[in-house]
Every structure is written in structure tokens, then in C-alpha cells.
Design a protein around this motif. Structure first.
Motif, PDB file in Angstrom:
ATOM      1  N   SER A  99       0.815  -1.218   0.000  1.00  0.00           N
ATOM      2  CA  SER A  99       0.000   0.000   0.000  1.00  0.00           C
ATOM      3  C   SER A  99       0.848   1.267   0.000  1.00  0.00           C
ATOM      4  CB  SER A  99      -0.932   0.019   1.217  1.00  0.00           C
ATOM      5  OG  SER A  99      -0.193   0.196   2.427  1.00  0.00           O
ATOM      6  N   GLN A 100       2.108   1.158   0.395  1.00  0.00           N
ATOM      7  CA  GLN A 100       2.967   2.337   0.512  1.00  0.00           C
ATOM      8  C   GLN A 100       3.966   2.462  -0.632  1.00  0.00           C
ATOM      9  OE1 GLN A 100       2.123   4.414   3.068  1.00  0.00           O
ATOM     10  NE2 GLN A 100       0.582   2.827   3.447  1.00  0.00           N
ATOM     11  N   LEU A 101       4.185   1.397  -1.387  1.00  0.00           N
ATOM     12  CA  LEU A 101       5.256   1.370  -2.385  1.00  0.00           C
ATOM     13  C   LEU A 101       4.701   1.227  -3.787  1.00  0.00           C
ATOM     14  CD1 LEU A 101       7.568  -1.109  -0.447  1.00  0.00           C
ATOM     15  CD2 LEU A 101       7.987   1.354  -0.726  1.00  0.00           C
ATOM     16  N   SER A 102       5.379   1.828  -4.734  1.00  0.00           N
ATOM     17  CA  SER A 102       5.016   1.706  -6.145  1.00  0.00           C
ATOM     18  C   SER A 102       6.283   1.649  -6.980  1.00  0.00           C
ATOM     19  CB  SER A 102       4.117   2.868  -6.581  1.00  0.00           C
ATOM     20  OG  SER A 102       4.750   4.114  -6.326  1.00  0.00           O
ATOM     21  N   ALA A 178      11.871   8.761   4.763  1.00  0.00           N
ATOM     22  CA  ALA A 178      11.338   7.403   4.673  1.00  0.00           C
ATOM     23  C   ALA A 178      10.374   7.103   5.815  1.00  0.00           C
ATOM     24  CB  ALA A 178      12.474   6.384   4.689  1.00  0.00           C
ATOM     25  N   LEU A 179       9.380   6.286   5.531  1.00  0.00           N
ATOM     26  CA  LEU A 179       8.501   5.759   6.559  1.00  0.00           C
ATOM     27  C   LEU A 179       9.181   4.564   7.225  1.00  0.00           C
ATOM     28  CD1 LEU A 179       5.142   5.776   4.565  1.00  0.00           C
ATOM     29  CD2 LEU A 179       5.698   7.276   6.484  1.00  0.00           C
ATOM     30  N   VAL A 180       8.717   4.234   8.447  1.00  0.00           N
ATOM     31  CA  VAL A 180       9.310   3.131   9.202  1.00  0.00           C
ATOM     32  C   VAL A 180       8.202   2.201   9.691  1.00  0.00           C
ATOM     33  CG1 VAL A 180      10.692   2.467  11.207  1.00  0.00           C
ATOM     34  CG2 VAL A 180      11.242   4.562   9.942  1.00  0.00           C
ATOM     35  N   ALA A 181       8.347   0.923   9.368  1.00  0.00           N
ATOM     36  CA  ALA A 181       7.437  -0.109   9.859  1.00  0.00           C
ATOM     37  C   ALA A 181       8.232  -1.110  10.685  1.00  0.00           C
ATOM     38  CB  ALA A 181       6.749  -0.818   8.701  1.00  0.00           C
ATOM     39  N   VAL A 182       7.676  -1.520  11.807  1.00  0.00           N
ATOM     40  CA  VAL A 182       8.322  -2.492  12.688  1.00  0.00           C
ATOM     41  C   VAL A 182       7.436  -3.719  12.806  1.00  0.00           C
ATOM     42  CG1 VAL A 182       9.142  -2.970  15.027  1.00  0.00           C
ATOM     43  CG2 VAL A 182       9.511  -0.714  14.015  1.00  0.00           C
ATOM     44  N   ASP A 183       8.001  -4.884  12.494  1.00  0.00           N
ATOM     45  CA  ASP A 183       7.314  -6.142  12.757  1.00  0.00           C
ATOM     46  C   ASP A 183       7.446  -6.418  14.247  1.00  0.00           C
ATOM     47  OD1 ASP A 183       6.588  -8.819  13.136  1.00  0.00           O
ATOM     48  OD2 ASP A 183       7.162  -9.364  11.103  1.00  0.00           O
ATOM     49  N   ASN A 184       6.316  -6.322  14.942  1.00  0.00           N
ATOM     50  CA  ASN A 184       6.304  -6.427  16.400  1.00  0.00           C
ATOM     51  C   ASN A 184       5.788  -7.778  16.876  1.00  0.00           C
ATOM     52  OD1 ASN A 184       6.964  -4.969  18.781  1.00  0.00           O
ATOM     53  ND2 ASN A 184       4.802  -4.593  19.210  1.00  0.00           N
ATOM     54  N   THR A 185       5.810  -8.770  15.994  1.00  0.00           N
ATOM     55  CA  THR A 185       5.208 -10.062  16.310  1.00  0.00           C
ATOM     56  C   THR A 185       5.850 -10.713  17.524  1.00  0.00           C
ATOM     57  OG1 THR A 185       4.669 -10.414  13.982  1.00  0.00           O
ATOM     58  CG2 THR A 185       4.659 -12.345  15.411  1.00  0.00           C
ATOM     59  N   LEU A 186       7.169 -10.801  17.524  1.00  0.00           N
ATOM     60  CA  LEU A 186       7.841 -11.553  18.578  1.00  0.00           C
ATOM     61  C   LEU A 186       7.769 -10.830  19.917  1.00  0.00           C
ATOM     62  CD1 LEU A 186      10.948 -13.675  17.903  1.00  0.00           C
ATOM     63  CD2 LEU A 186      10.646 -12.624  20.126  1.00  0.00           C
ATOM     64  N   LEU A 218      -4.382 -14.473  12.225  1.00  0.00           N
ATOM     65  CA  LEU A 218      -4.790 -13.074  12.281  1.00  0.00           C
ATOM     66  C   LEU A 218      -3.560 -12.192  12.114  1.00  0.00           C
ATOM     67  CD1 LEU A 218      -7.653 -11.648  13.272  1.00  0.00           C
ATOM     68  CD2 LEU A 218      -6.168 -10.856  15.114  1.00  0.00           C
ATOM     69  N   GLY A 219      -3.748 -10.993  11.602  1.00  0.00           N
ATOM     70  CA  GLY A 219      -2.686 -10.005  11.538  1.00  0.00           C
ATOM     71  C   GLY A 219      -3.254  -8.618  11.731  1.00  0.00           C
ATOM     72  N   TYR A 220      -2.371  -7.650  11.968  1.00  0.00           N
ATOM     73  CA  TYR A 220      -2.851  -6.277  12.107  1.00  0.00           C
ATOM     74  C   TYR A 220      -1.769  -5.278  11.738  1.00  0.00           C
ATOM     75  CZ  TYR A 220      -0.391  -5.917  16.644  1.00  0.00           C
ATOM     76  OH  TYR A 220       0.561  -5.896  17.637  1.00  0.00           O
ATOM     77  N   VAL A 221      -2.226  -4.091  11.375  1.00  0.00           N
ATOM     78  CA  VAL A 221      -1.364  -2.942  11.153  1.00  0.00           C
ATOM     79  C   VAL A 221      -1.884  -1.806  12.017  1.00  0.00           C
ATOM     80  CG1 VAL A 221      -0.477  -1.262   9.481  1.00  0.00           C
ATOM     81  CG2 VAL A 221      -0.926  -3.621   8.754  1.00  0.00           C
ATOM     82  N   THR A 222      -1.019  -1.247  12.851  1.00  0.00           N
ATOM     83  CA  THR A 222      -1.354  -0.062  13.642  1.00  0.00           C
ATOM     84  C   THR A 222      -0.483   1.075  13.161  1.00  0.00           C
ATOM     85  OG1 THR A 222      -1.959  -1.366  15.599  1.00  0.00           O
ATOM     86  CG2 THR A 222      -1.421   0.950  15.958  1.00  0.00           C
ATOM     87  N   ALA A 228      -1.329   7.458   5.414  1.00  0.00           N
ATOM     88  CA  ALA A 228      -0.730   6.152   5.188  1.00  0.00           C
ATOM     89  C   ALA A 228      -1.705   5.035   5.565  1.00  0.00           C
ATOM     90  CB  ALA A 228       0.564   6.020   5.986  1.00  0.00           C
ATOM     91  N   MET A 229      -2.421   5.204   6.672  1.00  0.00           N
ATOM     92  CA  MET A 229      -3.374   4.185   7.087  1.00  0.00           C
ATOM     93  C   MET A 229      -4.578   4.123   6.146  1.00  0.00           C
ATOM     94  SD  MET A 229      -2.166   2.403   9.498  1.00  0.00           S
ATOM     95  CE  MET A 229      -3.650   1.504   9.962  1.00  0.00           C
ATOM     96  N   ALA A 230      -4.937   5.245   5.532  1.00  0.00           N
ATOM     97  CA  ALA A 230      -6.006   5.212   4.534  1.00  0.00           C
ATOM     98  C   ALA A 230      -5.608   4.344   3.349  1.00  0.00           C
ATOM     99  CB  ALA A 230      -6.332   6.634   4.073  1.00  0.00           C
ATOM    100  N   SER A 231      -4.320   4.370   2.993  1.00  0.00           N
ATOM    101  CA  SER A 231      -3.829   3.517   1.910  1.00  0.00           C
ATOM    102  C   SER A 231      -3.857   2.052   2.315  1.00  0.00           C
ATOM    103  CB  SER A 231      -2.404   3.929   1.522  1.00  0.00           C
ATOM    104  OG  SER A 231      -2.373   5.242   0.994  1.00  0.00           O
TER     105      SER A 231
END
Length: 384
Positions: A99-102, A178-186, A218-222, A228-231
């Protein structure tokens, strides 16, 4: 939609109280505390299509309660934060990335992260997106940030358990646009809050410790950026990567025990890590909670709990298989974070750059002394 818990200012309460109360609707006489799942493909909608619920691929009241709960755990007391739930962790990861990259954009991914990321890389590159990679440890991402549109961090990394400085990397990435996303699963939101450390997105698989029973995908994005969240929301609508209402309800129900599960599992993981560290053989143990671990210093600065996963390496594939066969209280299974302990030889999947004898051990909620006895016996038996 608010409730009295939110209005009272939930940022000042403990993790257990927050986990039990988050996302619940305002009490209504004769109604359940947590309403049951809403199974609806469509809703009554006379006249103009206004209001929160119109069609089942767009919104569902059961999602709303869960999304509000996760948002309260990820960023308690913070306004302007939105959470969207997905059918799986990879659906959430894909949504945040695609959703953020093209075409023509650049993204930085970890080269030691979750084993599906190489598949994601191939798809990104097929869309004309440049992919750069860097290891998690040592904040190596700093060397490849220039010109990137998005930095993807996985900390602790899976399965190697390396940690990077989220705040430092977020500041450097933002300075470069740049935007920053963190995989917070663990880590889970009880172990780490990426948005408080400066990230734009916290993304996770709720399949793991968040729900904790091995029965929900299940998964989620916060995220904190409305545009950005609208995308992300638009991407979910386009691809239809939505969770079933029953899965969403089960996930919300499971959050009530999150703090109890996390504290028990993390404490036992520390005990297992110390047992393996002190074993007569050198096992190359990794756990961020060990003072001597390469990740401990940074983890202690940004994590509130160190997680339930311990990794170590036995000398051969045969020894690792023998160890797993000898365990009685630990299931030989993939995934992690469940109340029942699991372990696996990660090399069997072929997607992780680990030795043949590398073991990823997910510590469950069993009595720690029983797990210790089981691991001791399995190590001894497999060495014969």
C-alpha cells in the motif's frame, strides 16, 4: 466509539488491566461484556450509504472492538492511532508494504527476518520496486537508507533474535524522508511499543503470542499517519484480506489473558535460556534477556519484556532431531507464542540462513521446573 475505560485515561493503568478492558463497548444492561461475533455480509442500509457498517468486506462491529483493543495496547492513551485487522500476519505485512510502495520506490528489508520475506522481495521487484537488505544487528540499515521510501524492521529478528535500535533508525529514516514499519510479532505490544519509539507502523501476526492458543490466524497494522493508514485500508478493501468475525472475536477474547500469558512465558524463557547458556556444551544460545547476549543492551533500553522465544544450536542435524524426539512436554511444530511449548529445527524449511542443528524454542505456559526437567533429559538422551 469510546468506553468509560478509555475516557478514564487508560495510559495510567497496568498492562493486565489494559489487556482485560481494552476495546470493550460501553456496558448495556442485559448485554454481554464482549458482544458475540457479528456474522454479516451486509447490513440494513436504506437511503444514502452512510454510517460505519455498510458491507462485510469494509467493516464489521467485531473487528471494530478488536481493532480498538489492539490500538489501546500498541499506543495507550494516544490519539490519532488507527488499527486494521487482517486475515493473517502475512496479509498485514503485505498490506503495509504494497500500500505504501510503487514502481520506482526503494524499500529496505532485513536479510535475516521471517523466511517468507524473500518471496515478498521477489514480488516487490516484479512490481519495479528496488529492494535493499541489511542484517538486523548493529543498526546496519543506516548504510542503505538513502533514497528509501520505507524501512522495514523486524526486531527481535525471527529466528536469530537480533535487535536493532528502533528510535535511532526511525530518526535516521525520517530525516531521509522514509517511513518506518516495525514487525512487532515476537515482542507483542506488552514487550515493545514501536510507535512510541518513533515508528510509523507497528505490524504483527496475531497468530502468535498475541492470541496465544494456536487456533487463530490473524494479523494487524497499527499506524499514526492518517494518510498512510487510509492507503492500508484501501489495500485491504481491494484484496479482501479480511479476518472472519469468529477469528476476530476469539482474538479479542484471548487478549484478556495476554499479560498473564506473556509474563509466565517470558519468565520461563529466561529460565530455559539460562539453563542452555550454562549447559556443559557450547550451544550458541540467543535470548535478549540474557545479560551476555549481543542484543541485550539495546533490548533492555527499548523492550519492556524480552519475549518467549529462545534459540540455540546443536552440533548436528541428527542431534537436533534426537533432541526434539526426546522432548515430552514440547511439541515439534512451527510458529511460536502459544501456551503449549513448541520447538523445531528451523533448517527443515530451507528459508533461514541457520545451521542444520539450529533450534527455535517457543516457551509456553507449563510449569518452568517441568520444562527445565524435560529439556535437561532431552539434551542428555540426544547426546548418547
Amino acid at each position: 466509539m469510546t468506553n468509560s475505560f478509555e475516557e478514564a485515561g487508560s495510559e495510567g493503568v497496568g498492562d493486565g488491566t489494559r489487556a482485560v478492558r481494552a476495546g470493550l463497548p460501553e456496558p448495556v444492561k442485559h448485554e454481554p461484556t464482549l458482544p458475540g461475533p457479528v456474522f454479516a455480509a451486509h447490513f440494513h442500509l436504506p437511503g444514502d450509504p452512510t454510517g460505519p457498517y455498510t458491507y462485510g468486506r469494509d467493516e464489521n462491529p467485531t473487528w471494530t472492538h478488536l481493532e480498538r483493543a489492539i490500538g489501546e495496547l500498541e499506543a495507550p492513551g494516544r490519539d490519532g492511532v488507527e488499527t486494521l485487522v487482517f486475515a493473517s500476519g502475512m496479509a498485514a505485512v503485505s498490506a503495509a508494504l504494497f500500500s505504501q510502495l510503487s514502481a520506482g520506490d526503494t524499500v529496505v528489508l532485513p536479510d535475516d527476518g521471517y523466511q517468507v520475506l524473500p518471496l515478498v522481495r521477489g514480488q516487490l521487484e516484479a512490481y519495479g520496486i528496488e529492494v535493499r537488505t541489511a542484517p538486523t544487528g548493529g543498526d546496519a540499515q543506516l548504510d542503505v537508507l538513502d533514497g528509501a521510501k520505507l524501512l522495514w524492521i523486524e526486531t527481535p529478528s525471527n529466528p536469530g533474535l537480533d535487535v536493532c535500535d528502533v528510535r535511532r533508525l526511525a530518526e535516521a529514516a525520517h530525516a531521509r524522508g522514509a517511513l518506518v514499519a516495525v514487525d512487532n510479532t515476537l515482542a507483542t505490544p506488552l514487550g515493545q511499543r514501536p510507535l512510541e519509539l518513533g515508528a510509523d507502523f507497528s505490524v504483527a501476526s496475531g497468530t502468535k503470542q498475541l492470541t496465544g492458543h494456536g487456533d487463530v490466524l490473524l494479523g494487524y497494522v497499527t499506524g499514526s499517519d492518517a494518510s498512510a493508514m487510509a492507503s492500508v485500508r484501501r489495500w485491504r478493501k481491494i484484496v479482501g484480506a479480511i479476518p472472519g468475525p469468529m477469528e476476530a472475536w476469539l482474538a479479542h477474547r484471548s487478549l484478556a489473558t495476554l499479560q498473564m500469558r506473556v509474563d509466565r512465558q517470558n519468565a520461563s524463557a529466561q529460565v530455559i535460556a539460562e539453563l542452555l547458556r550454562d549447559w556443559p556444551e557450547e550451544l550458541g544460545v540467543r535470548y535478549p534477556g540474557l545479560p551476555g547476549d549481543p542484543s541485550h543492551k539495546i533490548a533492555a533500553q527499548q523492550m519492556r519484556r524480552f519475549g518467549c522465544v529462545v534459540s540455540f544450536t546443536l552440533p548436528t542435524r541428527a542431534r537436533a532431531d534426537g533432541f526434539l524426539d526426546a522432548l515430552r512436554l514440547v511439541d515439534d511444530a512451527t510458529s511460536f507464542g502459544g501456551v503449549r511449548s513448541t520447538a523445531e529445527r528451523r533448517g527443515r524449511w530451507g528459508g533461514d540462513a541457520v545451521p542444520e542443528g539450529f533450534i527455535r524454542f517457543s516457551v509456553g505456559a507449563e510449569d518452568p521446573e517441568d520444562l527445565v526437567a524435560d529439556v535437561r533429559r532431552a539434551l542428555d538422551e540426544s547426546a548418547k
